[in-house]
Design a protein around this motif. Structure first.
Motif, mmCIF file in Angstrom:
data_model
loop_
_atom_site.group_PDB
_atom_site.id
_atom_site.type_symbol
_atom_site.label_atom_id
_atom_site.label_comp_id
_atom_site.label_asym_id
_atom_site.label_seq_id
_atom_site.Cartn_x
_atom_site.Cartn_y
_atom_site.Cartn_z
ATOM 1 N N SER A 52 -8.043 -6.539 -6.397
ATOM 2 C CA SER A 52 -8.642 -6.603 -5.127
ATOM 3 C C SER A 52 -8.059 -5.739 -4.091
ATOM 4 N N ILE A 53 -6.922 -5.501 -4.342
ATOM 5 C CA ILE A 53 -6.208 -4.812 -3.397
ATOM 6 C C ILE A 53 -6.606 -3.287 -3.660
ATOM 7 N N THR A 73 0.781 -1.090 -0.104
ATOM 8 C CA THR A 73 0.118 0.110 -0.008
ATOM 9 C C THR A 73 0.828 1.167 0.028
ATOM 10 N N GLU A 74 1.814 1.211 0.658
ATOM 11 C CA GLU A 74 2.798 2.343 0.771
ATOM 12 C C GLU A 74 3.275 2.552 -0.385
ATOM 13 N N ARG A 129 -9.009 -1.796 -5.398
ATOM 14 C CA ARG A 129 -10.497 -1.729 -5.332
ATOM 15 C C ARG A 129 -10.994 -2.017 -4.021
ATOM 16 N N GLY A 130 -10.226 -2.512 -3.266
ATOM 17 C CA GLY A 130 -10.808 -3.044 -1.641
ATOM 18 C C GLY A 130 -11.046 -1.793 -0.900
ATOM 19 N N GLN A 131 -11.796 -2.207 0.019
ATOM 20 C CA GLN A 131 -12.251 -0.927 0.869
ATOM 21 C C GLN A 131 -10.900 -0.409 1.625
ATOM 22 N N ASP A 132 -10.166 -1.284 2.148
ATOM 23 C CA ASP A 132 -8.981 -0.750 2.909
ATOM 24 C C ASP A 132 -8.248 0.246 2.152
ATOM 25 N N PHE A 133 -8.010 -0.127 1.152
ATOM 26 C CA PHE A 133 -7.023 0.790 0.132
ATOM 27 C C PHE A 133 -8.001 2.137 -0.101
#
Lengths: 390, 180
Positions: free
Chosen positions: A53-54, A30-31, A56-60
């Motif tokens: 998935s990373i 993510t960084e 478009r994922g909620q967390d990112f």
């Protein structure tokens, strides 16, 4: 940087073993992603399902959007006629001299869209019944189904509903009389045509325009701009023969109406603006002072006046220039855009109400070739990729 | 990261430490990698690693510190970078020095392959070395920012796990990703 030599593929071996990136935990991946521009991030979503998935994922997405919210930007919609070119230029809002980025959107024909103020990272454009929604940070636009009307006078407002995380567009139309116009005092039977064909579009795959009932007979002001704030759309209209403030709740899809202050200039010449997060009406009688009326409470119809925000426009820009109140910087400076678009280099003014002086902010590279430029503020960068609608 | 981790007998490591502090000059710190390589560095350099700086503050840094999660080859690269960056030049005050350092940084990563850079990112994160973590992350970001998805797959040896239908849809709908 050296590239590793390609190892021969062994079908039995796990793919991950050869992927150097897999040693990084999600937070470090993510960084790296956070250091990329929105367009690059969006593009990386097409590498594989895992990366998609990373990204478009909620967390990112939450992480990215909260960072964008903390760094709002000025967005310039630039249209170059004759070249069929539309691009979006943005810079830091806190320091307009820094962090300039540009994204272009290729027009399919010399179709010049009228763009609304951006909301939640996306922007809405319309020309007649043709409409598009897109991400000005990535340059991706999707076409909407056509607005359901045969009429020419269409009024639209774009908004974001934070409760349900939905982007919506509200449209309505009014009949325009051709030929000899009958006016009130000429024809006692004349009735002002009301807004009709209220419809709403929710951004998403396979969505259509949905017709709505509006119980308040009103007539929107064609050519005026609606504003969205906190999931509610605001626009000016005539209601019971008086200029009023219409509201539309994006979540409940209910209409409501609020009175405007009893001020002639405001009722005749006011337009809606976003003032420090509140809805306000700016009035300016020609070259006189610019006054501001801030909506304190819509349900109680309470307004407060901030008088003579800008004492005298002509002192700053001269007699033949019109200024439009565009927004407020965190410094408290008021952004004034000039009409017509100034000759290159493009600039707008920042007026400091405390010091009572204005400074020019020049943006290079956007005013050339008779470009038409619109200034929007409080734009948040988004890496969102949109799905096709129809 | 306690100094007693290495030996089962608590007492002998205390002696090791005592010996180390006697033989080591003041303000030098000894780091040992997971595979047994030792690096003697100035305290100022060691302090670039926040995790060690905290130990020094809390007075629980012995003079020899084991770095269990990092191999010698990676640790040596990190120390090389830390030594160069003990003092960060101020961009406004000393432009010349900043330019020189930036140029050194560029040459530093040029020689490294992607796998090493990822290992450096992991280690810098573990050691809490902000400067290097940011720099290495930015390096990877710069490397991939203009690459097409196909190129990125090649670099990272990633399998294209989209179905042919998904691929076709992507190809049709996403010309915008390749615009300027």
């Amino acid at each position: 940087m050296k590239k590793r030599g390609r190892k021969s593929k062994k079908p039995e071996e796990k793919r991950d073993e050869y992927d150097p990136c897999s040693i990084l935990p999600l937070e470090l991946k993510t960084e790296i992603l956070l250091k990329l521009l929105p367009k690059s991030i969006a593009r990386l979503g097409f590498v594989s399902n895992h990366w998609s998935s990373i990204i478009r994922g909620q967390d990112f997405t939450n992480l990215y959007m909260s960072r964008s919210l903390a760094q709002p930007r000025l967005l310039f919609s630039v249209y170059r006629p004759n070249m069929q070119m539309q691009f979006f230029h943005s810079c830091s809002q806190e320091d307009p001299s820094s962090d300039h980025r540009r994204v272009s959107y290729t027009l399919s024909s010399d179709l010049r869209y009228w763009f609304s103020p951006p909301m939640g990272g996306l922007i809405f454009g319309r020309k007649g019944t043709k409409a598009i929604i897109g991400n000005p940070s990535t340059g991706q636009f999707v076409s909407l189904p056509r607005v359901k009307t045969q009429r020419k006078d269409i009024f639209s407002i774009f908004g974001y509903d934070p409760v349900n995380d939905l982007y919506k567009v509200l449209c309505m139309t009014v009949i325009t009389k051709r030929g000899s116009q009958a006016f009130k005092w000429e024809d006692p039977m004349w009735e002002e045509p009301m807004s009709e064909e209220h419809q709403v579009f929710t951004l998403g795959p396979k969505q259509k325009w949905r017709m709505l009932e509006c119980h308040y007979l009103h007539r929107h002001h064609s050519g005026s701009q609606g504003i969205c704030r906190d999931g509610v759309l605001y626009y000016l209209a005539s209601f019971k023969d008086k200029r009023s403030l219409m509201t539309f709740d994006l979540s409940s899809e209910d209409f409501n109406v609020a009175k405007l202050p009893e001020d002639y200039t405001l009722q005749q010449f006011g337009y809606l603006v976003n003032y420090s997060g509140k809805i306000a009406i700016v009035t300016q009688a020609y070259s006189g002072p610019m006054d501001l009326w801030v909506l304190e409470d819509a349900s109680k119809e309470e307004w407060s006046k901030v008088a003579a925000v800008i004492p005298s426009i002509t002192d700053i820009v001269g007699n033949d220039q019109i200024v439009i109140f565009s927004g407020i910087l965190p410094t408290g400076e008021i952004i004034l855009a000039l009409l017509p678009t100034p000759k290159p280099p493009f600039f707008f003014l920042c007026y400091d109400p405390k010091e009572k002086n204005a400074r020019k902010v020049v943006i290079e590279g956007i005013g050339e070739d008779s470009a038409a430029v619109n200034v929007f503020f409080d734009h948040v960068e988004s890496h969102m990729v949109l799905s096709k609608v129809s | 990261m306690s100094s007693s981790k290495k030996s089962s007998d608590g007492k002998s490591s205390e002696i090791e430490e005592a010996v180390a502090s006697l033989t080591m000059p003041f303000n030098k710190i000894l780091l040992t990698s997971s595979d047994g390589e030792s690096f003697e560095i100035d305290e100022a350099v060691a302090r670039k690693f926040q995790i060690i700086a905290h130990m020094i503050e809390d007075d629980c840094a012995g003079k020899a510190i084991p770095i269990d999660n990092v191999t010698g080859d990676i640790l040596s690269k990190i120390i090389e970078y830390a030594k160069k960056h003990v003092v960060e030049p101020d961009e406004d005050e000393d432009e010349e020095a900043k330019k020189k350092l930036d140029s050194w940084d560029a040459k530093f990563v040029e020689k490294l392959d992607l796998e090493t850079i990822f290992k450096i990112i992991l280690a810098a994160n573990y050691l809490n070395f902000e400067g290097l973590l940011g720099f290495a992350s930015q390096t990877v970001a710069d490397y991939i920012k203009d690459k097409t998805p196909e190129e990125v797959r090649e670099i990272f040896n990633i399998e294209n796990d989209f179905t042919p239908e998904e691929e076709e849809a992507i190809r049709k709908e996403n010309a915008w990703t390749f615009n300027g």
